[in-house]
Design a protein around this motif. Structure first.
Motif, PDB file in Angstrom:
ATOM      1  N   LEU A  76      -6.547   1.775  -2.860  1.00  0.00           N
ATOM      2  CA  LEU A  76      -6.217   3.091  -3.400  1.00  0.00           C
ATOM      3  C   LEU A  76      -7.242   3.551  -4.433  1.00  0.00           C
ATOM      4  O   LEU A  76      -7.539   4.746  -4.534  1.00  0.00           O
ATOM      5  N   SER A  77      -7.815   2.610  -5.174  1.00  0.00           N
ATOM      6  CA  SER A  77      -8.818   2.971  -6.180  1.00  0.00           C
ATOM      7  C   SER A  77     -10.092   3.508  -5.553  1.00  0.00           C
ATOM      8  O   SER A  77     -10.900   4.164  -6.226  1.00  0.00           O
ATOM      9  N   GLN A  78     -10.292   3.216  -4.262  1.00  0.00           N
ATOM     10  CA  GLN A  78     -11.516   3.630  -3.576  1.00  0.00           C
ATOM     11  C   GLN A  78     -11.419   5.018  -2.934  1.00  0.00           C
ATOM     12  O   GLN A  78     -12.422   5.523  -2.414  1.00  0.00           O
ATOM     13  N   LEU A  79     -10.275   5.635  -2.997  1.00  0.00           N
ATOM     14  CA  LEU A  79     -10.097   6.914  -2.325  1.00  0.00           C
ATOM     15  C   LEU A  79     -11.079   7.978  -2.802  1.00  0.00           C
ATOM     16  O   LEU A  79     -11.572   8.775  -2.007  1.00  0.00           O
ATOM     17  N   ASP A  99      -2.747  -6.592  -5.042  1.00  0.00           N
ATOM     18  CA  ASP A  99      -4.024  -6.191  -5.632  1.00  0.00           C
ATOM     19  C   ASP A  99      -5.012  -5.677  -4.586  1.00  0.00           C
ATOM     20  O   ASP A  99      -5.881  -4.851  -4.897  1.00  0.00           O
ATOM     21  N   VAL A 100      -4.901  -6.149  -3.357  1.00  0.00           N
ATOM     22  CA  VAL A 100      -5.709  -5.560  -2.286  1.00  0.00           C
ATOM     23  C   VAL A 100      -5.321  -4.093  -2.111  1.00  0.00           C
ATOM     24  O   VAL A 100      -6.182  -3.209  -2.000  1.00  0.00           O
ATOM     25  N   ALA A 101      -4.021  -3.826  -2.105  1.00  0.00           N
ATOM     26  CA  ALA A 101      -3.539  -2.448  -1.997  1.00  0.00           C
ATOM     27  C   ALA A 101      -4.033  -1.613  -3.175  1.00  0.00           C
ATOM     28  O   ALA A 101      -4.484  -0.469  -3.010  1.00  0.00           O
ATOM     29  N   HIS A 102      -3.966  -2.179  -4.369  1.00  0.00           N
ATOM     30  CA  HIS A 102      -4.425  -1.486  -5.575  1.00  0.00           C
ATOM     31  C   HIS A 102      -5.906  -1.120  -5.460  1.00  0.00           C
ATOM     32  O   HIS A 102      -6.327   0.004  -5.778  1.00  0.00           O
ATOM     33  N   PHE A 103      -6.710  -2.064  -4.977  1.00  0.00           N
ATOM     34  CA  PHE A 103      -8.146  -1.806  -4.837  1.00  0.00           C
ATOM     35  C   PHE A 103      -8.407  -0.732  -3.781  1.00  0.00           C
ATOM     36  O   PHE A 103      -9.250   0.156  -3.981  1.00  0.00           O
ATOM     37  N   LEU A 158       0.828  -1.203   0.000  1.00  0.00           N
ATOM     38  CA  LEU A 158       0.000   0.000   0.000  1.00  0.00           C
ATOM     39  C   LEU A 158       0.863   1.254   0.000  1.00  0.00           C
ATOM     40  O   LEU A 158       0.619   2.190  -0.775  1.00  0.00           O
ATOM     41  N   ILE A 159       1.885   1.262   0.840  1.00  0.00           N
ATOM     42  CA  ILE A 159       2.781   2.413   0.879  1.00  0.00           C
ATOM     43  C   ILE A 159       3.501   2.587  -0.457  1.00  0.00           C
ATOM     44  O   ILE A 159       3.571   3.690  -1.010  1.00  0.00           O
ATOM     45  N   LYS A 160       4.033   1.493  -0.984  1.00  0.00           N
ATOM     46  CA  LYS A 160       4.775   1.546  -2.245  1.00  0.00           C
ATOM     47  C   LYS A 160       3.914   2.081  -3.385  1.00  0.00           C
ATOM     48  O   LYS A 160       4.319   2.983  -4.125  1.00  0.00           O
ATOM     49  N   GLN A 161       2.716   1.525  -3.525  1.00  0.00           N
ATOM     50  CA  GLN A 161       1.841   1.945  -4.626  1.00  0.00           C
ATOM     51  C   GLN A 161       1.329   3.363  -4.438  1.00  0.00           C
ATOM     52  O   GLN A 161       1.182   4.119  -5.404  1.00  0.00           O
ATOM     53  N   ALA A 162       1.050   3.742  -3.193  1.00  0.00           N
ATOM     54  CA  ALA A 162       0.571   5.098  -2.928  1.00  0.00           C
ATOM     55  C   ALA A 162       1.637   6.134  -3.269  1.00  0.00           C
ATOM     56  O   ALA A 162       1.341   7.204  -3.827  1.00  0.00           O
ATOM     57  N   LEU A 163       2.888   5.819  -2.944  1.00  0.00           N
ATOM     58  CA  LEU A 163       3.990   6.719  -3.293  1.00  0.00           C
ATOM     59  C   LEU A 163       4.137   6.821  -4.807  1.00  0.00           C
ATOM     60  O   LEU A 163       4.380   7.911  -5.346  1.00  0.00           O
ATOM     61  N   GLU A 164       3.989   5.698  -5.496  1.00  0.00           N
ATOM     62  CA  GLU A 164       4.081   5.698  -6.958  1.00  0.00           C
ATOM     63  C   GLU A 164       2.989   6.553  -7.585  1.00  0.00           C
ATOM     64  O   GLU A 164       3.192   7.146  -8.654  1.00  0.00           O
ATOM     65  N   ASP A 212     -12.605  12.366   7.157  1.00  0.00           N
ATOM     66  CA  ASP A 212     -13.832  11.619   6.881  1.00  0.00           C
ATOM     67  C   ASP A 212     -13.622  10.262   6.222  1.00  0.00           C
ATOM     68  O   ASP A 212     -14.302   9.299   6.549  1.00  0.00           O
ATOM     69  N   ARG A 213     -12.687  10.147   5.292  1.00  0.00           N
ATOM     70  CA  ARG A 213     -12.582   8.936   4.459  1.00  0.00           C
ATOM     71  C   ARG A 213     -11.743   7.870   5.151  1.00  0.00           C
ATOM     72  O   ARG A 213     -10.560   8.086   5.445  1.00  0.00           O
ATOM     73  N   PHE A 214     -12.348   6.700   5.356  1.00  0.00           N
ATOM     74  CA  PHE A 214     -11.679   5.590   6.039  1.00  0.00           C
ATOM     75  C   PHE A 214     -11.872   4.320   5.233  1.00  0.00           C
ATOM     76  O   PHE A 214     -12.993   3.916   4.939  1.00  0.00           O
ATOM     77  N   ILE A 215     -10.758   3.684   4.862  1.00  0.00           N
ATOM     78  CA  ILE A 215     -10.786   2.427   4.124  1.00  0.00           C
ATOM     79  C   ILE A 215     -10.039   1.396   4.970  1.00  0.00           C
ATOM     80  O   ILE A 215      -8.867   1.593   5.308  1.00  0.00           O
ATOM     81  N   CYS A 216     -10.726   0.316   5.315  1.00  0.00           N
ATOM     82  CA  CYS A 216     -10.166  -0.641   6.262  1.00  0.00           C
ATOM     83  C   CYS A 216     -10.299  -2.071   5.747  1.00  0.00           C
ATOM     84  O   CYS A 216     -11.364  -2.476   5.266  1.00  0.00           O
ATOM     85  N   VAL A 217      -9.232  -2.833   5.863  1.00  0.00           N
ATOM     86  CA  VAL A 217      -9.232  -4.237   5.467  1.00  0.00           C
ATOM     87  C   VAL A 217      -9.667  -5.118   6.635  1.00  0.00           C
ATOM     88  O   VAL A 217      -9.184  -4.958   7.754  1.00  0.00           O
TER      89      VAL A 217
END
Length: 210
Positions: free
Chosen positions: A193-196, A187-191, A16-22, A100-105
């Motif tokens: 980030l797509s929900q932001l 892919d969980v990380a990818h998903f 998640l950190i890696k992809q978010a930085l990218e 406000d925005r919270f995404i939790c696994v």
């Protein structure tokens, strides 16, 4: 966006950190042991703290646009409230700080996705190995659902280490009563980030598998 990532030293958290930085986000990672996070980047700020310490969470939440949680642990055979108590602190800090925005696994097999991890998990893994862990996840989900946040609960299938595909199934009805459906941490990380900035699953729990 300015993102706070909690649970960043785990496999999904590092992805998640890696992809978010990218993607160009500014990342704050709240971690108990900064030495476990080997990622270095001008866009990454690492804060040493504990999600069970409300003051740590309050400080980390300040100024963020969203919070993404991939909290987890390996204390499977003892009763623990780490996930639920940590999430309670996150929710309190976000509500008090105006974030406000919270995404939790969490996981398939929780709530209305019960039995959706397949027979092996339903009949053996959940009741024998991760019974207390899943009970804590159930409490975690209830805390999120009862909050005032713009939340999305992400319920992955069995996590695996594999490259990001960017193609997977997602929705309230994914999973299987018989087979164990897989999904890579990448892919969980990818998903997540797509929900932001996507409200499709606003205040909903969504399964993610291949």
């Amino acid at each position: 966006m300015k993102l706070l990532i909690i649970g960043g030293t785990g496999g999904t958290g590092k992805q998640l950190i890696k992809q978010a930085l990218e993607e160009g986000h500014q990342i704050t990672a709240l971690v108990r042991n900064p030495g476990k996070l080997k990622i270095t980047d001008p866009g990454l700020r690492i804060i040493k703290g504990n999600v069970l310490d409300l003051e740590s969470v309050l400080q980390a939440v300040k100024g963020q646009d969203a919070v993404l949680s991939v909290l987890g642990h390996k204390k499977f055979f003892i009763k623990t409230n780490t996930l639920s108590e940590g999430t309670k602190n996150i929710v309190e800090a976000m509500e008090g700080g105006g974030v406000d925005r919270f995404i939790c696994v969490t996981s398939l097999g929780i709530g209305d996705s019960r039995f959706k991890l397949g027979l092996y998990y339903t009949l053996f893994v959940i009741p024998v190995i991760v019974f207390f862990y899943f009970r804590d996840k159930e409490k975690q989900e209830r805390i999120i659902c009862n909050s005032k946040l713009n939340w999305t609960i992400v319920r992955p299938g069995q996590l695996i280490n594999a490259k990001k595909r960017g193609v997977y199934k997602h929705g309230p009805n994914v999973g299987s009563y018989i087979l164990t459906k897989l999904i890579s941490r990448a892919d969980v990380a990818h998903f997540m980030l797509s929900q932001l900035e996507d409200d499709t699953y606003r205040c909903k729990a969504v399964g993610v598998t291949y």
